[in-house]
Design a protein around this motif. Structure first.
Motif, PDB file in Angstrom:
ATOM      1  N   HIS A 176       0.836  -1.202   0.000  1.00  0.00           N
ATOM      2  CA  HIS A 176       0.000   0.000   0.000  1.00  0.00           C
ATOM      3  C   HIS A 176       0.870   1.250   0.000  1.00  0.00           C
ATOM      4  O   HIS A 176       2.072   1.190   0.251  1.00  0.00           O
ATOM      5  CB  HIS A 176      -0.934   0.017   1.222  1.00  0.00           C
ATOM      6  N   THR A 177       0.255   2.376  -0.304  1.00  0.00           N
ATOM      7  CA  THR A 177       0.853   3.678  -0.027  1.00  0.00           C
ATOM      8  C   THR A 177       0.019   4.296   1.095  1.00  0.00           C
ATOM      9  O   THR A 177      -1.121   3.896   1.329  1.00  0.00           O
ATOM     10  CB  THR A 177       0.811   4.620  -1.251  1.00  0.00           C
ATOM     11  N   SER A 179      -2.176   7.359   2.571  1.00  0.00           N
ATOM     12  CA  SER A 179      -3.024   8.341   1.894  1.00  0.00           C
ATOM     13  C   SER A 179      -2.621   9.776   2.195  1.00  0.00           C
ATOM     14  O   SER A 179      -2.878  10.676   1.396  1.00  0.00           O
ATOM     15  CB  SER A 179      -4.489   8.132   2.288  1.00  0.00           C
ATOM     16  N   LYS A 233       5.507   2.824  -2.093  1.00  0.00           N
ATOM     17  CA  LYS A 233       4.751   1.604  -1.813  1.00  0.00           C
ATOM     18  C   LYS A 233       5.542   0.779  -0.795  1.00  0.00           C
ATOM     19  O   LYS A 233       6.773   0.676  -0.894  1.00  0.00           O
ATOM     20  CB  LYS A 233       4.549   0.790  -3.095  1.00  0.00           C
ATOM     21  N   ARG A 235       5.198  -2.617   2.419  1.00  0.00           N
ATOM     22  CA  ARG A 235       4.461  -3.739   2.985  1.00  0.00           C
ATOM     23  C   ARG A 235       5.221  -4.241   4.215  1.00  0.00           C
ATOM     24  O   ARG A 235       6.366  -3.840   4.459  1.00  0.00           O
ATOM     25  CB  ARG A 235       4.323  -4.868   1.958  1.00  0.00           C
ATOM     26  N   TYR A 286     -10.087   6.834  -1.258  1.00  0.00           N
ATOM     27  CA  TYR A 286      -9.038   5.838  -0.987  1.00  0.00           C
ATOM     28  C   TYR A 286      -9.652   4.582  -0.374  1.00  0.00           C
ATOM     29  O   TYR A 286      -9.309   3.459  -0.748  1.00  0.00           O
ATOM     30  CB  TYR A 286      -8.019   6.474  -0.040  1.00  0.00           C
ATOM     31  N   LYS A 292      -5.310   0.763  -2.817  1.00  0.00           N
ATOM     32  CA  LYS A 292      -4.478   1.132  -1.679  1.00  0.00           C
ATOM     33  C   LYS A 292      -3.023   1.421  -2.042  1.00  0.00           C
ATOM     34  O   LYS A 292      -2.232   1.769  -1.180  1.00  0.00           O
ATOM     35  CB  LYS A 292      -4.518   0.012  -0.621  1.00  0.00           C
ATOM     36  N   ALA A 293      -2.652   1.247  -3.301  1.00  0.00           N
ATOM     37  CA  ALA A 293      -1.245   1.419  -3.683  1.00  0.00           C
ATOM     38  C   ALA A 293      -1.056   2.633  -4.588  1.00  0.00           C
ATOM     39  O   ALA A 293      -0.321   2.597  -5.570  1.00  0.00           O
ATOM     40  CB  ALA A 293      -0.718   0.155  -4.360  1.00  0.00           C
TER      41      ALA A 293
END
Length: 305
Positions: A176-177, A179, A233, A235, A286, A292-293
């Motif tokens: 993900h990134t 927001s 990005k 994880r 978002y 999410k990425a």
């Protein structure tokens, strides 16, 4: 300071050297090429970081019925129980880190002791001050003079990953990134697992480094910088059978004003890439889009970009 001997290392920014022109250049390059960097020689005492980590572990070990009192103000700002998508993860949090009243309310929800309250309040004040200072420095690295984050919404989240022998090799949190604009992370000093994606698309392990802080830039940073900053990005992977605990503080965006690139960052060579948007509207996008990425940013691109 190397990333534990890893062949590829994320940039390191020394806060004590930030009056040096070269350090600002390094900060901008780190923000554009990586979207993340490790902070060393920041002003948050190692003793406070250690005390806060101890308090965080105590809070996360509370009975579920007490943790559930930590309710959302905005989605994801309260207690997050393990779920089908993230079965190894749970968290506690609060919205509006910069408000002493909100911090006190968070402590009351969880029946924090007077000593725990003192540590939480001191940490919240110190990390919020660091976030504001980072905003000024990021703006300065772009040639701007601005109290960038003054009055912006900030969120605080303490995370626990219940890794076991059966989960080694699995994902603790999906790719993900973030927001918001940036995240200041006090990582687990003993248990690794965080990985960030470089420009080639390869994941680079971010090894634990006690006493330092990690900064990740998010989607709002990419929009504000007119596409110059990288929304990294990342994880969390389960590398070993151990409980992993981290403390994340998010500088999200303006509470009411629109997010948009300053005029100085828009010209004929750099046309405006993103239409103005409020953080609240973007947050809802978002969440609802399940992108999410960083893909949600495509929905706020300008027509000529």
């Amino acid at each position: 300071m190397a990333e534990g001997g890893n062949l590829k290392c994320i940039p390191v920014i020394d806060m004590q050297e930030m009056e040096d022109v070269e350090q600002y250049k390094k900060l901008r390059e780190a923000s554009e090429e990586w979207g993340c960097f490790r902070l060393v020689n920041h002003k948050i005492p190692a003793s406070l970081m250690s005390e806060m980590k101890k308090v965080v572990k105590e809070l996360l070990d509370l009975p579920v019925e007490i943790k559930k009192r930590n309710t959302d103000v905005i989605a994801g700002s309260g207690y997050v129980a393990p779920s089908n998508s993230n079965p190894l993860y749970e968290a506690l949090g609060l919205y509006d880190l910069g408000s002493p009243a909100t911090v006190r309310a968070f402590c009351s929800q969880l029946d924090a002791s007077p000593q725990q309250r003192e540590i939480i309040e001191a940490y919240a004040e110190a990390i919020h001050e660091l976030g504001i200072d980072l905003g000024r420095k990021l703006a300065k690295s772009m040639g701007l003079v601005s109290d960038l984050f003054k009055g912006w919404a900030c969120q605080f989240r303490i995370n626990k990953y219940n890794f076991s022998p059966k989960t080694v090799g699995s994902s603790g949190v999906q790719i993900h990134t973030d927001s918001g604009f940036l995240t200041i992370l006090q990582d687990d000093e003993n248990v690794g697992g965080l990985e960030v994606m470089d420009k080639s698309g390869a994941f680079v392990a971010v090894h634990p480094c006690a006493g330092t802080l990690l900064v990740n830039l998010g989607d709002v940073a990419k929009a504000w910088s007119n596409g110059r900053f990288c929304n990294v990005k990342h994880r969390v992977q389960c590398k070993e059978a151990a409980i992993r605990v981290s403390i994340a503080s998010f500088v999200l965006g303006p509470k009411e004003a629109a997010v948009e690139a300053p005029p100085q960052l828009v010209d004929s060579q750099h046309p405006r890439l993103y239409a103005p948007f409020t953080y609240e509207d973007y947050r809802k996008l978002y969440i609802s889009s399940k992108f999410k990425a960083g893909e949600a940013l495509q929905h706020v691109r300008t027509q000529n970009s």
